[in-house]
Design a protein around this motif. Structure first.
Motif, PDB file in Angstrom:
ATOM      1  N   ALA A 159      -3.760  20.657 -11.079  1.00 47.27           N
ATOM      2  CA  ALA A 159      -2.852  19.510 -11.002  1.00 47.27           C
ATOM      3  C   ALA A 159      -3.351  18.466 -10.012  1.00 47.27           C
ATOM      4  N   THR A 160      -3.952  18.890  -8.906  1.00 51.14           N
ATOM      5  CA  THR A 160      -4.448  17.917  -7.931  1.00 51.14           C
ATOM      6  C   THR A 160      -5.568  17.080  -8.534  1.00 51.14           C
ATOM      7  N   VAL A 164       3.749  15.302  -1.293  1.00 54.77           N
ATOM      8  CA  VAL A 164       3.980  16.100  -2.495  1.00 54.77           C
ATOM      9  C   VAL A 164       3.886  17.582  -2.139  1.00 54.77           C
ATOM     10  N   TYR A 165       4.588  18.390  -2.907  1.00 59.41           N
ATOM     11  CA  TYR A 165       4.559  19.849  -2.782  1.00 59.41           C
ATOM     12  C   TYR A 165       4.958  20.361  -1.395  1.00 59.41           C
ATOM     13  N   PRO A 166       6.048  19.858  -0.809  1.00 61.54           N
ATOM     14  CA  PRO A 166       6.506  20.489   0.429  1.00 61.54           C
ATOM     15  C   PRO A 166       6.950  21.918   0.146  1.00 61.54           C
ATOM     16  N   ARG A 167       6.913  22.760   1.182  1.00 67.51           N
ATOM     17  CA  ARG A 167       7.351  24.139   0.985  1.00 67.51           C
ATOM     18  C   ARG A 167       8.845  24.177   0.699  1.00 67.51           C
ATOM     19  N   PHE A 193      -4.855   8.766  -1.245  1.00 70.71           N
ATOM     20  CA  PHE A 193      -4.470  10.169  -1.173  1.00 70.71           C
ATOM     21  C   PHE A 193      -5.060  10.749   0.112  1.00 70.71           C
ATOM     22  N   ALA A 194      -4.205  11.151   1.027  1.00 66.34           N
ATOM     23  CA  ALA A 194      -4.630  11.839   2.249  1.00 66.34           C
ATOM     24  C   ALA A 194      -4.583  13.335   1.961  1.00 66.34           C
ATOM     25  N   SER A 254       0.841  -1.193   0.000  1.00 63.81           N
ATOM     26  CA  SER A 254       0.000   0.000   0.000  1.00 63.81           C
ATOM     27  C   SER A 254       0.877   1.243   0.000  1.00 63.81           C
ATOM     28  N   LEU A 255       0.289   2.338  -0.481  1.00 58.36           N
ATOM     29  CA  LEU A 255       1.000   3.607  -0.507  1.00 58.36           C
ATOM     30  C   LEU A 255       0.036   4.700  -0.098  1.00 58.36           C
ATOM     31  N   VAL A 256       0.464   5.514   0.860  1.00 56.18           N
ATOM     32  CA  VAL A 256      -0.324   6.657   1.312  1.00 56.18           C
ATOM     33  C   VAL A 256       0.426   7.922   0.910  1.00 56.18           C
ATOM     34  N   VAL A 257      -0.265   8.804   0.204  1.00 56.57           N
ATOM     35  CA  VAL A 257       0.316  10.045  -0.300  1.00 56.57           C
ATOM     36  C   VAL A 257      -0.379  11.222   0.359  1.00 56.57           C
ATOM     37  N   CYS A 258       0.386  12.075   1.015  1.00 53.68           N
ATOM     38  CA  CYS A 258      -0.170  13.313   1.549  1.00 53.68           C
ATOM     39  C   CYS A 258      -0.153  14.363   0.441  1.00 53.68           C
ATOM     40  N   THR A 259      -1.321  14.735  -0.008  1.00 55.24           N
ATOM     41  CA  THR A 259      -1.435  15.673  -1.125  1.00 55.24           C
ATOM     42  C   THR A 259      -2.085  16.971  -0.667  1.00 55.24           C
TER      43      THR A 259
END
Length: 528
Positions: free
Chosen positions: A41-42, A257-260, A235-236, A21-26
């Motif tokens: 894009a999201t 994804v998209y860290p500052r 996607f979280a 499994s893969l959890v992505v913080c978006t």
């Protein structure tokens, strides 16, 4: 006991990083799942990069074209006719709401394009948002016919040559839908389900969505490129970049994804993480609504550009070395960039002179629109809006900041309700036209996708001519001329060309950043 870090009705255990499994913080909720209606894009990550495929696709991590649902193609010598040979035995997703009775074929290609292009198609008027790409790129005036030659061959006939046409077929709006599923929904009187319960041929099958919380997918066991290594993809939805980093460090997600950009140095110091970096095709800008007086006066727009301390903005938003200052709508790496153009200088005194010349010596009032959370083109929206507000105040312009959730911001901006709006764009196909036509053409102004509402006939003529020309040198010269007009007319405040980043827990393999700003997880593996 571990404290739950999420405030979005989602708290995942530390063992969520199981090998299958893969959890992505978006960063944000998708606008919907019917990708042809949207440009964010999201939304692409949650639909065109997961559920759907296209006839042509980009090689991972690049803008190089390769076969997709079309295994081969031919182009006529005059550049007007494209014939594509379709793959056989490609299966659509089987879900609780749809069981396909046949494999993908030419009927699905025709439905997917004619729905957007033919005003008489039964689905054409059923899109509440219209078809922003097809409309802003004037595809209805480009494509003369879309024909089925047999079950596995289709032909596109164009009215004039279009240099980026093949690359356009690899973009999200060209995703292929199931005509059979669409017919089922129409007969049942439930066309809105197409946007809620998508069906495609892509690497992941949509399962469910909880708004502002999570999206769940499962691997497509019959995917034509081979079943993905991960069985479950989640996607979280985590708008706050601080929370995304906290969740990543806690192990509640394996990819953020998209860290500052200002957090990148610290993330690189964490031994449990890997940080990916890429010079992407991104631009951050503020759209100036030229439909609203006095913003319809070029002197006022130039004054606004002179008032903004862009270099200070870059330092505050991106940190050192994480973005370059923007001069034009696309980065210098693309064809036709005009290297004779210079960034607007920070010159409040000259800005005040221009305002006085335009009859606004005492200034005026306007609104600045932005969003909560943050992403690659606007890492800290609150700080950015406050900096712009302060710069404008210094030349007598009183600006009110208004914050809207992303979907609401896009909808209202398309209606032209804003004065200034913070926006960003990721190139979809590696061609300069993709930055110019969808965002700055007269057709895009008419559709609302051009947030500046700017329609310059000379500029528009140049970019239309550049699309028809196949000679790269001639195209480059036309784009240089167009960019000079853009710079002088100042419909945007160009801000930055940011680098793209992603942070991963160690053990996540196979993920590649795309210069197009999208995220695809079909080749990702998670080691135990």
């Amino acid at each position: 006991m571990r404290r739950c870090l999420l405030s979005l009705a989602l708290c995942l255990p530390l063992h969520a990083a199981a090998s299958q499994s893969l959890v992505v913080c978006t960063e944000a909720s998708p606008e919907g799942f019917d990708i042809v209606q949207y440009t964010a894009a999201t939304t692409a990550d949650a639909s065109s990069e997961t559920v759907f495929d296209r006839l042509v696709q980009f090689a991972p991590g690049s803008t190089r074209l390769q076969p997709g649902l079309a295994e081969s193609w031919s182009i006529s010598d005059d550049g007007l006719v494209y014939e594509l040979q379709l793959r056989k035995d490609v299966k659509f997703h089987a879900t609780p709401w749809f069981t396909p009775s046949r494999a993908f074929n030419a009927d699905d290609v025709l439905w997917s394009f004619q729905r957007q292009l033919d005003p008489n198609h039964p689905w054409h008027k059923l899109s509440p948002r219209g078809f922003p790409y097809a409309e802003s790129m004037a595809l209805g005036q480009l494509i003369e016919r879309t024909e089925k030659l047999d079950e596995h061959r289709v032909r596109f006939t164009l009215k004039h040559p279009e240099a980026p046409f093949l690359a356009d077929l690899a973009m999200g709006f060209a995703s292929i839908y199931s005509a059979e599923y669409a017919d089922q929904l129409l007969k049942a009187g439930k066309p809105e389900q197409l946007n809620r319960e998508p069906v495609g041929t892509g690497p992941f099958v949509f399962e469910r969505y909880r708004k502002d919380a999570q999206i769940r997918f499962r691997a497509n066991p019959d995917y034509w490129q081979g079943k993905p290594a991960i069985d479950k993809l989640l996607f979280a939805i985590t708008p706050d970049p601080n929370v995304r980093v906290q969740q990543l460090k806690a192990g509640a997600c394996q990819v953020a994804v998209y860290p500052r950009p200002t957090d990148i140095a610290a993330l690189r110091q964490d031994p449990a993480l890997n940080v990916l970096e890429l010079d992407s095709l991104l631009v951050a800008y503020v759209g100036i609504n030229t439909r609203h007086p006095p913003l319809d006066d070029v002197r006022v727009r130039q004054a606004i550009n002179l008032a903004v301390d862009t270099r200070a903005y870059l330092r505050a938003q991106y940190g050192e070395g994480n973005a370059s200052i923007a001069v034009a709508p696309y980065p210098a790496t693309l064809l036709g960039f005009n290297d004779k153009l210079n960034p607007w200088p920070f010159d409040p005194e000259q800005a005040r002179r221009l305002l006085a010349e335009a009859g606004h010596k005492e200034g005026f009032k306007l609104s600045i629109w932005t969003r909560p959370g943050g992403g690659p083109t606007n890492p800290n929206p609150g700080i950015g809006a406050q900096m712009l507000q302060a710069d404008l105040a210094a030349i007598g312009i009183k600006a009110e900041i208004r914050v809207y959730e992303w979907g609401e911001l896009i909808k209202r901006a398309k209606n032209g309700e804003h004065d200034l709006v913070f926006m960003g764009w990721a190139g979809d196909n590696g061609d300069p036209d993709n930055f110019l036509t969808p965002n700055l053409s007269c057709a895009a102004a008419k559709s609302g996708e051009n947030q500046a509402g700017w329609c310059d006939k000379a500029f528009d003529g140049l970019i239309r001519e550049a699309r028809k020309v196949t000679d790269p040198a001639r195209r480059a010269e036309l784009y240089r001329q167009a960019l000079a007009i853009f710079h002088e007319q100042a419909p945007w405040i160009p801000l930055a060309h940011p680098k793209q980043f992603a942070a991963l827990r160690k053990g996540v393999e196979g993920f590649q950043l795309s210069p197009l700003g999208s995220n695809n997880f079909s080749r990702v593996r998670v080691l135990p």
